[in-house]
Every structure is written in structure tokens, then in C-alpha cells.
Design an enzyme around this catalytic site. Sequence first.
Site, short mmCIF file in Angstrom:
data_model
loop_
_atom_site.label_atom_id
_atom_site.label_comp_id
_atom_site.label_asym_id
_atom_site.label_seq_id
_atom_site.Cartn_x
_atom_site.Cartn_y
_atom_site.Cartn_z
N ARG A 102 0.68 -1.21 0.06
CA ARG A 102 -0.05 -0.10 -0.06
C ARG A 102 0.90 1.23 0.02
NH1 ARG A 102 -3.12 1.88 -2.74
NH2 ARG A 102 -4.09 -0.24 -2.65
N LYS A 137 2.09 25.11 -4.13
CA LYS A 137 0.90 24.43 -3.69
C LYS A 137 0.95 22.86 -3.62
CE LYS A 137 -1.90 28.32 -5.10
NZ LYS A 137 -3.03 29.00 -6.07
N LYS A 169 4.71 39.24 -3.84
CA LYS A 169 3.31 38.97 -4.05
C LYS A 169 2.34 40.06 -3.94
CE LYS A 169 1.69 34.91 -4.58
NZ LYS A 169 1.10 34.43 -5.90
N GLU A 199 4.30 40.17 -8.77
CA GLU A 199 3.00 39.61 -9.08
C GLU A 199 2.17 41.28 -9.36
OE1 GLU A 199 0.26 36.65 -7.36
OE2 GLU A 199 -0.40 38.59 -6.41
N ASP A 220 -1.31 38.21 -12.82
CA ASP A 220 -2.23 37.28 -12.00
C ASP A 220 -3.49 37.72 -12.50
OD1 ASP A 220 -2.87 35.72 -9.73
OD2 ASP A 220 -3.65 37.59 -8.75
#
Length: 281
Positions: A102, A137, A169, A199, A220
Site C-alpha cells: 500500500r 501548492k 506577491k 506579481e 495574475d
Amino acid sequence: MISPLPDLLIAPVVRAALAEDLGRAGDVTAQACIAADARLSAVFATRQPGVVAGLDCARLAFAELDPTVRFEVVAPDGSHAAVGAVLARVEGNARAVLSAERTALNLFGRLSGVATLTAAYVSAVAGTQARIVDTRKTTPGLRHLEKYAVRCGGGVNHRFGLDDAILIKDNHVAACGGVSEALLRARLACGHLTKIEIEVDGLDQFDEALRYTPDVIMLDNFNLGDLATAVRRAAGRVTLEASGGVTLTTVRAIAETGVDVISVGALTHSAPVLDIGLDAA
């Protein structure tokens, strides 16, 4: 050929996964039902088409429980496999093979799923100059493996962590008081080998950022018209990255605007597991 990750980087993940599964008493089913000296041969085969990634995770899972196990790769990482294709063969102590099954399948299927989804995005932009890249992410603890799987699928890695490059950002811009101030501070702080990306969320911010010629400007959630306008205005002076809500349905049109890079969080946060089975041979 995809350069493999060193076992040193994979083994801690495999060991942690095995320890989670074996728990406090080990595999009580295998201990109860299988003779201690029994041997088992099995094959990994796909139950749906996809791109292979993570064979070394499977190999190490078995080797942790049976150091003498034999593991034969049939379709290496990066291969495109049809339904029913044999990917690898394993032969070893039956208890060890069944106890590691597994863990091997969880990692192998997860990474192959990432590679398969990446390959679909790469195929969707074929013939354009755009490259498909991943994001941060990722599943905690699996970033290096998932980004390896992106490479197996033909994608390119974005930064691995916060220490790779400066990426300003929207919240950084807000905290600094504006695009210009953020870029000025970044220039003063970074070394000569550190790239700077910022960004922006509109053409006004884009024009302001362009005056400082950072290495990369991230566009963005720009619409297609604004993406094309940014490409014309940049005229090749900076790398342009399109980002935000990119899907397989929209990625081709984004690529055709002329951007250099398209970052897709879905490659790692939404890739379905590739269905791979381990069957006794």
C-alpha cells in the site's frame, strides 16, 4: 531521460509512510496468514493510461522491509503507459511485499497522477513558446517528490521554497506601500544570483513594474486581451508568467497570447491518483 532523485531524499518519506501503516505491531494479517519464508512475485500494471513517476518510491518501500528484494523496472519514470502496461516487477519475501504494497502504491500512484496531469497541460500548449510550471501548492512533506513528478510529465519547476528567489506577491506590495517601493527594496537586499519576480494584478501595476525590469513579472488573473497587451509592451525585456485559475480548457488560449510561462497550481493540488495495481504473477 529524467534525472532520478537520490535515494537519500526519498527514503525518509517512504520510511515515515511505512511506519504510519505498520503501526505498533506490524502487519498482523501477513504475520498470521503468510509463512515467514514464503516468496512472492508480483507486477505493477496500469489500470488507466498515464505517465509513470515514482518507481523509486515503490522500490524503496519493498527494500526497507526486505533488503534482498528484486525490483525490475519495465517502464521508467517519464514513460507514457497504456492501460494494462506492466511498469515493474517485484520478487521477494511475501510478508515484506504485502506489507509494503500500500505504501508503494500510494506514492507511486500519487506521483504518476501528477505526471499525467502535467503531461496533459504540456500537450495542450504544444507549438507555443509557453512552458508549464508548477507552484508551491504541494502536499506538505512531498514537495520534492511532486515537483519531480512534474518534470516526469514534461513540466518545469517554479521555485522550490521561499529561499529560492524573491517573489513579491500582492500582500508584499501592500505591506511595502506599492510596486516601486517593493522592487527598490528587493534590489537592495538581494545578491547577484537571486532572481526577482513580482506579481501584478493589472496593466497599471504592470507598467510600473516594467520600468524596473525585474527578472519576471507574474500576470495574475489577467484576461486574454490584457495578457496580449502586456506581451507587446514587454517586448521581450522580461519573462512574463501567467497565473491564476488556469485550467485545461483555458491554457491554450493563454499560451497563444505569447506569455513565456504558465503556472498551474492544479498540477500538484488537484491531480487525481493514477490507478496502478500490484498483482501476484
